[in-house]
Design a protein around this motif. Structure first.
Motif, PDB file in Angstrom:
ATOM      1  N   ASP A   1     -64.015  42.606  35.975  1.00 49.07           N
ATOM      2  CA  ASP A   1     -64.322  42.273  37.369  1.00 49.07           C
ATOM      3  C   ASP A   1     -65.554  43.067  37.784  1.00 49.07           C
ATOM      4  OD1 ASP A   1     -64.284  41.443  39.989  1.00 49.07           O
ATOM      5  OD2 ASP A   1     -62.642  42.797  40.574  1.00 49.07           O
TER       6      ASP A   1
ATOM      7  N   GLY B   1     -62.004  41.625  43.130  1.00 51.01           N
ATOM      8  CA  GLY B   1     -60.572  41.483  42.936  1.00 51.01           C
ATOM      9  C   GLY B   1     -60.152  40.412  41.968  1.00 51.01           C
ATOM     10  N   SER B   2     -61.108  39.675  41.386  1.00 49.72           N
ATOM     11  CA  SER B   2     -60.761  38.624  40.420  1.00 49.72           C
ATOM     12  C   SER B   2     -61.873  38.487  39.387  1.00 49.72           C
ATOM     13  CB  SER B   2     -60.530  37.283  41.121  1.00 49.72           C
ATOM     14  OG  SER B   2     -61.731  36.832  41.728  1.00 49.72           O
TER      15      SER B   2
ATOM     16  N   ASP C   1     -63.985  35.946  37.488  1.00 54.19           N
ATOM     17  CA  ASP C   1     -64.305  34.540  37.673  1.00 54.19           C
ATOM     18  C   ASP C   1     -65.715  34.244  37.149  1.00 54.19           C
ATOM     19  OD1 ASP C   1     -65.923  35.717  39.618  1.00 54.19           O
ATOM     20  OD2 ASP C   1     -64.552  35.226  41.253  1.00 54.19           O
TER      21      ASP C   1
END
Length: 265
Positions: free
Chosen positions: A234, A239-240, A242
């Motif tokens: 991350d 927080g993710s 992606d």
């Protein structure tokens, strides 16, 4: 008869030579064993003076023992915690003439223990114990261990319990036994003394150091800076993991960008 006396003399001389040589080897082995003995735990003394702990800051190693003494008539406490709130690690009431000892737990390297006096915390009667991340024994004519891996903010503690005078001096990495132009540290250390140093923020280059009077005997050491690896993929800390993180990774492909070097190679 002459040759016989010569042979007796040579035999006697050789026997004496072998005895002296054996004694020298035995003594040398004993001295080496003593010089290479591992560092022992150290006792630290803190005295309550007025409304102060003296000293109020300590840098220690796991296994060391700290003893607080109260020579005053007033009652004080030695209570672990910060913000005048105890955390239960240690707590002792010291009336006049009393003392209290606490041993730094094994495996506590890198931790900090704040403490205070309950009735006088509001007056600023507090103290701090910092447990070093790394301990180097100034051992005989060597630093033990000579090479350690450190990270930003780590505290390194040098302990010199027995032996003669030494120095702990940053070395110019390009010139052996030469002090760095602007040394981060250059301190004398004698028997019974300690020295600690905190790795500066942003330090990326390894730190070489040496003992000035004994560098010719290769009394040198290295603080190798560990790479600061990202804790997760991350990279943008949203927080993710992606597409944005993948884009950051691909954008720094084949570079030395530490932000996305997740395996620290």
């Amino acid at each position: 008869r002459y040759w016989f006396r010569c042979l007796l003399y040579i035999h006697s001389f050789w026997g004496e030579y072998m005895r002296i040589r054996y004694a020298a080897v035995l003594l040398g082995s004993l001295c080496l064993a003593v010089a290479s003995a591992p560092a022992m735990a150290i006792d630290h003394e803190v005295t309550i003076s007025g409304l102060n702990f003296s000293p109020d800051t300590l840098v220690v190693a796991p296994g060391d023992t700290i003893t607080w003494s109260n020579p005053n008539a007033f009652t004080h406490t030695v209570t672990s915690g910060s913000g005048c709130s105890g955390d239960g690690t240690f707590n002792s009431t010291l009336r006049g003439g009393a003392s209290f000892s606490w041993t730094v737990p094994a495996g506590s390297g890198g931790l900090t223990y704040d403490y205070y006096c309950i009735p006088h915390c509001g007056a600023g009667m507090t103290g701090t114990i910092t447990v070093a991340d790394h301990v180097v024994d100034v051992n005989g004519l060597s630093f033990d261990p000579a090479v350690i891996q450190v990270g930003e903010g780590d505290v390194v503690l040098w302990v010199h319990q027995k032996g003669g005078f030494h120095t702990i001096t940053e070395e110019d990495p390009d010139s052996k036994c030469t002090t760095a132009a602007k040394p981060l540290f250059a301190v004398p250390i004698d028997e019974g003394e300690l020295f600690h140093f905190q790795i500066p923020k942003g330090q990326t280059e390894s730190i070489y150091y040496y003992c000035i009077p004994h560098c010719f005997l290769d009394m040198r050491g290295i603080l190798e800076i560990e790479p600061d690896c990202p804790e997760s993929a991350d990279f943008n800390k949203d927080g993710s993991v992606d597409g944005e993180d993948l884009g950051a990774l691909l954008g720094s492909w084949n570079t030395s960008n530490p932000v996305t070097d997740i395996n620290c190679d």
